[in-house]
Design an enzyme around this catalytic site. Structure first.
Site: not given
Length: 459
Positions: A169, A391
């Site tokens: 993070h 994808d």
């Protein structure tokens, strides 16, 4: 790419077997002048822990032969490893190591790509999503080491797969993760590459010598658990209709769902506390907001770094614990942040604004520790983010999840796959969750952990 010793350790509780751990390095060495990466001021204040997200990909191959599944998995894995190496050349800080409070040493040490195999099928995961079981996708302490990024690629018994990201993070929030995944998917499939902007964050918010306040997120001693709720679009509209006459604005679906969850969670907290405190408990809700589009001129969406900041709102009295009142409070708090704070972030006095904001947050959390009558919740909305669009050449994911195993009182919202609805992940102390998940007002609008319906039988 360097392959570590093959490991065949398995965990009987999560049915996940680790096959290989491969060290992936950038396909091109990072130039000397780029080997010291400056964190932005906002990165400096970001907590030093890793977040995770797992994307589940169904098997569309009609062949159910297990050997073929593994052969297909191996081919996909090699393709992902190769494209990941190319992607890291564009995201070279992620292949480096944190050097000090303001810099990453971009030394191309690389990231781990972990191959795993599960004895379960994807349909078993999706029929009854269990966050204790999903935690098996999160890398272990041994695997993490000092890396900023790890990836896990998992094969299910049915031939379906999962990709897990585990990333620091320190420089990566949701928008940055999406930039990374879009680039990786584009390189994998040979499409146009959306390159990241690695310089704008530190240019807008130069790093400073400040006290190290980020630290690591500490686990609460209390036992906590996560539940998943689905709010259908029709139910969200029903909730809006119920309270619409009380507003001078049109509340968003996120606002009304978040208000309902906040109200019901606070009700559970009050019930569990019983006579130990007053009947009413003052509550604060933190909400993370992307400041890229809130600034003028807007910051490019491809900007890498923690360009998000929390604002907070408070329920001060018992009369405020109503959905319409909570929505009003949230809208007012958000507009105040956008109009009076977001723009000032990049003005000459931006450092002062950040420090003032941070000081307020620290004081609030300190009061929370000292005053048991104050209840603090943290929330993030992932709605309207393309989380199910990545994808890699074998279709889009059917679902994604994140295991929040580091703190309590968390609310995360994201879009349902069919659009319009909201999927909520709520993490509470176990005693409070028992009451929360039985709240009849909540259950009128939400369904607790329904099966994720998939239009295929090969999962």
């Amino acid at each position: 790419m360097e392959k570590q010793n093959k490991m065949n350790s398995s965990n009987n509780n999560n049915h996940l077997e680790k096959l290989n751990t491969i060290l992936i390095k950038p396909s091109k060495p990072t130039p000397l002048h780029l080997q010291t990466f400056k964190l932005s001021l906002l990165d400096q204040f970001s907590p030093n822990y890793h977040t995770n997200m797992t994307f589940f990909y169904p098997n569309h191959n009609n062949n159910n032969n297990t050997n073929n599944h593994f052969s297909d998995f191996s081919n996909k894995s090699k393709i992902l490893q190769n494209s990941l190496s190319q992607t890291l050349s564009h995201f070279y800080p992620l292949a480096g190591r944190l050097h000090d409070a303001t810099t990453i040493h971009c030394n191309d040490d690389g990231v781990f790509f972990i191959e795993s195999r599960s004895t379960t099928t994807l349909s078993q995961i999706l029929t009854n999503p269990n966050f204790d079981a999903l935690e098996c996708f999160v890398p272990t302490t041994e695997e993490k080491r000092n890396m900023l990024l790890l990836l896990r690629f998992t094969l299910f018994r049915c031939g379906s797969t999962a990709i897990t990201t585990f990333v620091t993070h320190k420089i990566v929030e949701l928008n940055t993760l999406i930039i990374f995944l879009n680039t990786w998917a584009a390189i994998t499939t040979g499409n146009e590459i959306p390159l990241p902007d690695l310089t704008v964050a530190a240019a807008l918010f130069p790093p400073r010598e400040v006290p190290d306040v980020s630290g690591s997120v500490k686990n609460s001693n209390a036992k906590f658990t996560t539940r998943r709720f689905i709010f259908k679009a029709s139910k969200i509209e029903e909730l809006k209709v119920k309270i619409k006459n009380k507003f001078e604005f049109h509340p968003s679906r996120v606002e009304v769902v978040l208000a309902l969850i906040w109200k019901c969670a606070l009700s559970a907290s009050i019930a569990v506390s019983g006579s130990k405190t007053t009947s009413f408990r003052r509550s604060i809700l933190f909400q993370a907001i992307d400041i890229r589009t809130r600034m003028n001129p807007a910051v490019p969406e491809t900007a890498v770094g923690n360009l998000a900041w929390p604002f907070w709102v408070t329920v001060e009295e018992e009369s405020h614990v109503a959905i319409d009142e909570m929505v009003k409070i949230m809208r007012k708090g958000k507009m105040d942040f956008i109009e009076n704070k977001a723009e000032r972030f990049k003005e000459e006095g931006g450092f002062k604004v950040v420090m003032e904001n941070l000081k307020e947050r620290v004081e609030i959390l300190k009061r929370n520790n000292e005053n048991k009558g104050l209840v603090v919740y943290n929330s993030s909305s992932w709605c309207n983010y393309p989380l199910l669009e990545f994808d890699f050449g074998w279709g889009k994911p059917v679902w994604c999840s994140s295991v929040k195993n580091f703190a309590i009182n968390l609310i995360v919202l994201m879009d349902t796959k069919n659009g319009g609805g909201i999927e909520a992940f709520v993490t509470l102390v176990e005693d409070e969750m028992k009451l929360f998940e039985q709240n009849q007002e909540l259950l009128h609008y939400a369904v607790l952990n329904p099966t994720i319906l998939i239009s295929t039988s090969k999962l």
